[in-house]
Design a protein around this motif. Sequence first.
Motif, short mmCIF file in Angstrom:
data_model
loop_
_atom_site.label_atom_id
_atom_site.label_comp_id
_atom_site.label_asym_id
_atom_site.label_seq_id
_atom_site.Cartn_x
_atom_site.Cartn_y
_atom_site.Cartn_z
N GLY A 268 0.75 -1.18 0.09
CA GLY A 268 -0.01 -0.06 0.09
C GLY A 268 1.11 1.34 -0.04
O GLY A 268 1.84 1.22 0.11
N PRO A 269 0.27 2.30 0.08
CA PRO A 269 0.78 3.93 -0.10
C PRO A 269 1.99 4.16 0.99
O PRO A 269 2.76 4.91 0.81
N LEU A 270 1.82 3.41 2.23
CA LEU A 270 2.88 3.66 3.06
C LEU A 270 3.86 2.84 3.24
O LEU A 270 5.10 3.00 3.88
N ARG A 271 4.00 2.00 2.20
CA ARG A 271 5.36 0.94 2.32
C ARG A 271 6.49 1.57 2.16
O ARG A 271 7.35 1.37 3.05
N ASP A 272 6.66 2.51 1.32
CA ASP A 272 8.06 3.25 0.92
C ASP A 272 8.54 4.08 2.24
O ASP A 272 9.67 3.97 2.64
N SER A 273 7.56 4.84 2.78
CA SER A 273 8.01 5.63 3.89
C SER A 273 8.12 4.64 5.17
O SER A 273 9.27 5.01 6.08
N ILE A 274 7.46 3.41 5.42
CA ILE A 274 7.78 2.61 6.54
C ILE A 274 9.28 2.04 6.26
O ILE A 274 9.96 1.89 7.24
N ALA A 275 9.50 1.73 4.98
CA ALA A 275 10.90 1.10 4.52
C ALA A 275 12.05 1.95 4.95
O ALA A 275 13.02 1.80 5.47
N ARG A 276 11.85 3.34 4.64
CA ARG A 276 12.79 4.36 5.12
C ARG A 276 12.73 4.66 6.60
O ARG A 276 14.05 4.79 7.00
N GLU A 277 11.71 4.73 7.28
CA GLU A 277 11.96 5.28 8.64
C GLU A 277 12.30 3.93 9.63
O GLU A 277 12.34 4.33 10.77
N HIS A 278 11.75 2.83 9.23
CA HIS A 278 11.81 1.69 9.91
C HIS A 278 12.49 0.52 9.37
O HIS A 278 11.82 -0.57 8.96
N PRO A 279 13.94 0.73 9.10
CA PRO A 279 14.54 -0.30 8.30
C PRO A 279 14.63 -1.80 9.03
O PRO A 279 14.76 -2.77 8.24
N ASP A 280 14.34 -1.72 10.26
CA ASP A 280 14.37 -2.97 10.90
C ASP A 280 13.08 -3.81 10.85
O ASP A 280 13.04 -4.92 11.06
N VAL A 281 12.06 -3.07 10.22
CA VAL A 281 10.73 -3.73 9.90
C VAL A 281 11.01 -4.70 8.75
O VAL A 281 11.16 -4.20 7.67
N VAL A 282 10.45 -5.88 8.82
CA VAL A 282 10.52 -7.04 7.57
C VAL A 282 9.22 -6.63 6.77
O VAL A 282 7.85 -6.76 7.40
N LEU A 283 9.27 -6.13 5.66
CA LEU A 283 8.12 -5.92 4.60
C LEU A 283 7.89 -7.02 3.80
O LEU A 283 8.87 -7.09 2.91
N ALA A 284 6.96 -7.85 4.22
CA ALA A 284 7.09 -9.18 3.48
C ALA A 284 5.90 -9.01 2.05
O ALA A 284 5.94 -10.12 1.27
N GLY A 285 5.47 -7.72 1.97
CA GLY A 285 4.61 -7.64 0.69
C GLY A 285 3.48 -8.44 0.77
O GLY A 285 3.03 -8.96 1.73
N MET A 286 2.74 -8.43 -0.54
CA MET A 286 1.45 -9.46 -0.72
C MET A 286 1.89 -10.81 -0.52
O MET A 286 2.74 -11.46 -1.21
#
Length: 410
Positions: A259-277
Amino acid sequence: MRTLDFTTEELCQSPRLRVALVTETWPPEVNGVAMTLRRMVDGLIGRGHSVQLVRPRQTPADIALSTHGLQELLSRGLRLPRYDGLKLGLPARTRLLREWSRQRPDLVHVATEGPLGWTAVTAANKLRVPVTSDFHTNFDHYSAHYGVGWLRQPVAAYLRRFHNRTAATYVPTSALARDLATQGYERIEVISRGVDTTLYSPARRSEALRREWGVAVDGLAVICVGRVAPEKNLGLALRAFAAIRQQRPDARMILVGDGPLRDSIAREHPDVVLAGMRHGEELAAHYASADLFLFPSLTETFGNVTLEAMASGVCPLAYDYAAAAEVIQDLGNGAVVRCGDEEGFIERAVQLAAADALRTSLGRHARETARGIDWEQVNDAFAAALVRVWRQGSGVPEKAATIGAQEASS
């Protein structure tokens, strides 16, 4: 407000209907509405009814399917701004009048409230075909999250008028039914949601997946599943996780979805695992491989992900709202806190993160609760509800039918 009831005799003696089901979202689009409708359409077909599925064309190459029990009618649509993967169905009154005059459905069920859905209600009322609707999404609540808070009241008025033109509006929880009734909605009936406890199961837990996430053998995996968007209140989940990390440095947070917050979360919280869909068995493995499920949303009408996490044996934490209010007993099979109590949410998240034995016990009881929430029973109730409306005729008050006819001819 009415909670639907039905008898075995009613189901056995039920006629086989031709149902036109109108929706602006459908798999492979990934959202709770599309998933729920897929289940309900399969349930209707499995009970001997035939379904004409009216939906927007999803891609230029999209072809209308015609299989046993299911016939698709594709319409034009526009992509929703800031909501990738979904379309807004364009008005189709003339085409629907032509199609339904040529091959008249016994009943029209409208699942979404966009222009396609509005014109479907109009066409059904003009032809005197019974029409019902679903209330799946609090679109009026979304407005503030997308910078158009001034639209909340007009959108709420539109939704109320939309549903009051139908013979019945089905909602997933008693709390939502009561809330809508206070807003002037009429003929509200409750049909809950189910969960697939074969797909979503603790048996799908994967140590290999946990290693991919960077979770140690005895570490803590905290998961959120859903659209990575402002209306999901993910900022609270991230703050709760930051508090957890102070007590459990071995914890990892996994966000499943896009969703639209994915990029900002990736920048601001690099320790979070973004697993995608994730889909199907892969999604089920993500749930089952976690230890704590956080769901801070306050814009849900139900929240299918809550049931999916519970079926996976994962301890859920949510607000006392939507599905959580219906199925979670605080510290019995999960945890709930008062709606809007952000400090309480964070405190309970830290408590659960620190108490391994309690969290495991709550996850086990969550699984047992989910096993009693069966899609077959839900689909029985849905099919019986449609048959009842069909037997009653149009079921639409004279005034609503007149308004619909006037709008159809304008």
